[in-house]
Write an enzyme that holds these catalytic residues in place. Structure first.
Site, PDB file in Angstrom:
ATOM      1  N   GLY A  12      40.445  33.335  43.970  1.00 23.49           N
ATOM      2  CA  GLY A  12      40.902  32.029  44.419  1.00 23.49           C
ATOM      3  C   GLY A  12      41.058  30.986  43.341  1.00 23.49           C
ATOM      4  O   GLY A  12      40.964  29.785  43.624  1.00 23.49           O
ATOM      5  N   ASN A  14      43.819  30.111  41.809  1.00 25.44           N
ATOM      6  CA  ASN A  14      44.994  29.294  42.107  1.00 25.44           C
ATOM      7  C   ASN A  14      44.741  28.366  43.285  1.00 25.44           C
ATOM      8  O   ASN A  14      45.255  27.242  43.321  1.00 25.44           O
ATOM      9  CB  ASN A  14      46.210  30.183  42.363  1.00 25.44           C
ATOM     10  CG  ASN A  14      46.959  30.510  41.082  1.00 25.44           C
ATOM     11  OD1 ASN A  14      47.322  29.624  40.319  1.00 25.44           O
ATOM     12  ND2 ASN A  14      47.177  31.790  40.829  1.00 25.44           N
ATOM     13  N   ARG A  65      51.263  46.185  60.240  1.00 20.24           N
ATOM     14  CA  ARG A  65      51.531  44.983  59.456  1.00 20.24           C
ATOM     15  C   ARG A  65      52.073  43.844  60.314  1.00 20.24           C
ATOM     16  O   ARG A  65      51.758  42.681  60.095  1.00 20.24           O
ATOM     17  CB  ARG A  65      52.514  45.334  58.327  1.00 20.24           C
ATOM     18  CG  ARG A  65      52.688  44.260  57.270  1.00 20.24           C
ATOM     19  CD  ARG A  65      53.067  44.869  55.933  1.00 20.24           C
ATOM     20  NE  ARG A  65      54.176  45.782  56.003  1.00 20.24           N
ATOM     21  CZ  ARG A  65      55.440  45.465  55.682  1.00 20.24           C
ATOM     22  NH1 ARG A  65      55.730  44.245  55.292  1.00 20.24           N
ATOM     23  NH2 ARG A  65      56.395  46.354  55.747  1.00 20.24           N
ATOM     24  N   MET A  90      47.116  39.897  48.396  1.00 22.62           N
ATOM     25  CA  MET A  90      47.546  41.231  48.005  1.00 22.62           C
ATOM     26  C   MET A  90      48.058  42.055  49.192  1.00 22.62           C
ATOM     27  O   MET A  90      47.682  43.201  49.400  1.00 22.62           O
ATOM     28  CB  MET A  90      46.391  41.962  47.313  1.00 22.62           C
ATOM     29  CG  MET A  90      45.838  41.233  46.111  1.00 22.62           C
ATOM     30  SD  MET A  90      47.107  40.828  44.884  1.00 22.62           S
ATOM     31  CE  MET A  90      47.522  42.471  44.292  1.00 22.62           C
ATOM     32  N   HIS A 109      53.793  34.575  40.526  1.00 21.57           N
ATOM     33  CA  HIS A 109      53.756  35.948  40.018  1.00 21.57           C
ATOM     34  C   HIS A 109      53.580  35.919  38.505  1.00 21.57           C
ATOM     35  O   HIS A 109      54.218  35.112  37.818  1.00 21.57           O
ATOM     36  CB  HIS A 109      55.065  36.666  40.376  1.00 21.57           C
ATOM     37  CG  HIS A 109      55.107  38.083  39.896  1.00 21.57           C
ATOM     38  ND1 HIS A 109      54.400  39.087  40.504  1.00 21.57           N
ATOM     39  CD2 HIS A 109      55.772  38.656  38.852  1.00 21.57           C
ATOM     40  CE1 HIS A 109      54.628  40.228  39.862  1.00 21.57           C
ATOM     41  NE2 HIS A 109      55.446  39.991  38.854  1.00 21.57           N
ATOM     42  N   ASP A 145      58.977  40.348  45.131  1.00 20.45           N
ATOM     43  CA  ASP A 145      59.199  39.330  44.088  1.00 20.45           C
ATOM     44  C   ASP A 145      60.681  39.111  43.824  1.00 20.45           C
ATOM     45  O   ASP A 145      61.103  38.903  42.681  1.00 20.45           O
ATOM     46  CB  ASP A 145      58.467  39.722  42.797  1.00 20.45           C
ATOM     47  CG  ASP A 145      56.973  39.861  42.997  1.00 20.45           C
ATOM     48  OD1 ASP A 145      56.392  39.010  43.693  1.00 20.45           O
ATOM     49  OD2 ASP A 145      56.391  40.824  42.478  1.00 20.45           O
TER      50      ASP A 145
END
Length: 231
Positions: A12, A14, A65, A90, A109, A145
């Protein structure tokens, strides 16, 4: 002011950079909720120490998901979230979450995209022998990305670098760049333009900043996509 929801899986740092920027009044935002898919993630402690609600939704407890992302979307909406930030989260997002917050999910990223997408970007950079690495803040789409690039920051690759040393310098840039981009979004300055050709990612224009201009800290904004480096 924008209302943020932050998704985390690990330490954590960021998230902490966002919280620190809010405390220092350089980011006009409020973190309404932090969601972690890992019960023991240190980021949860950072959130709770800052008085931010922390919700644990372990992905392994969901059938698939889509079901997992549905639970995340419901949690974010219940807290009035406007912008979603992936801060070391992730998990790959499904269309359920992407459709719930279109062009309002932000990721950082550790490479100069489109080079070295996916995991282990620092190792990829060293394997390719590049002399410049860095980080990218981009909006999230259905690819890995591949979403519109908002801003990038560069760091040199040193002769004695290993993935950890390079990663540490890149992470320091992430801590500067992510809150800055979020402030631009709070000010309504981030404009996503239509892709100029099929198969190309849309460009992002930041109002008040020249496209491709770099400041003294090595930050490039509204970058023009470059040719892809295959891994």
């Amino acid at each position: 002011m924008i209302v943020l929801g932050v998704l985390v899986s690990g330490s954590g740092t960021n998230l902490q950079a966002i919280l620190d920027a809010i405390d220092s009044r350089t980011l006009d935002a409020r973190v309404a909720v932090v969601v972690s898919n890992v019960a023991g993630a240190p980021a949860i402690d950072r959130a709770r120490l800052a008085g931010v609600p922390a919700v644990i939704l372990e992905h392994k407890h969901f059938a698939d998901r889509r079901a997992f992302d549905t639970a995340i979307a419901q949690t974010l909406r219940s807290h009035g979230v406007e912008i979603v930030v992936l801060a070391g989260f992730m998990r790959i997002l499904s269309e359920v979450l992407l459709d719930a917050f279109p062009q309002r999910i932000v990721n950082v990223h550790p490479s100069l995209l489109p080079a070295f997408p996916g995991v282990h970007a620092q190792e990829q950079a060293l394997q390719y022998g590049v002399r410049i690495a860095g980080c990218t803040v981009h909006l999230v789409d259905g690819g890995t990305d591949t979403g519109p690039i908002v801003a990038q920051a560069a760091v040199p690759v040193l002769d004695d670098d290993d993935p950890n040393r390079l990663g540490t310098r890149i992470l320091a840039k992430e801590h500067e760049l992510l809150p800055r981009v979020l402030q631009w979004m709070a000010e309504g300055r981030v404009i996503v333009e239509r892709a100029v050709a099929t198969g190309r990612r849309p460009r992002v224009r930041v109002q008040g900043i020249d496209a491709g201009a770099a400041d003294v800290e090595g930050v490039s904004t509204a970058a023009q996509p470059r040719s892809h480096v295959e891994d």
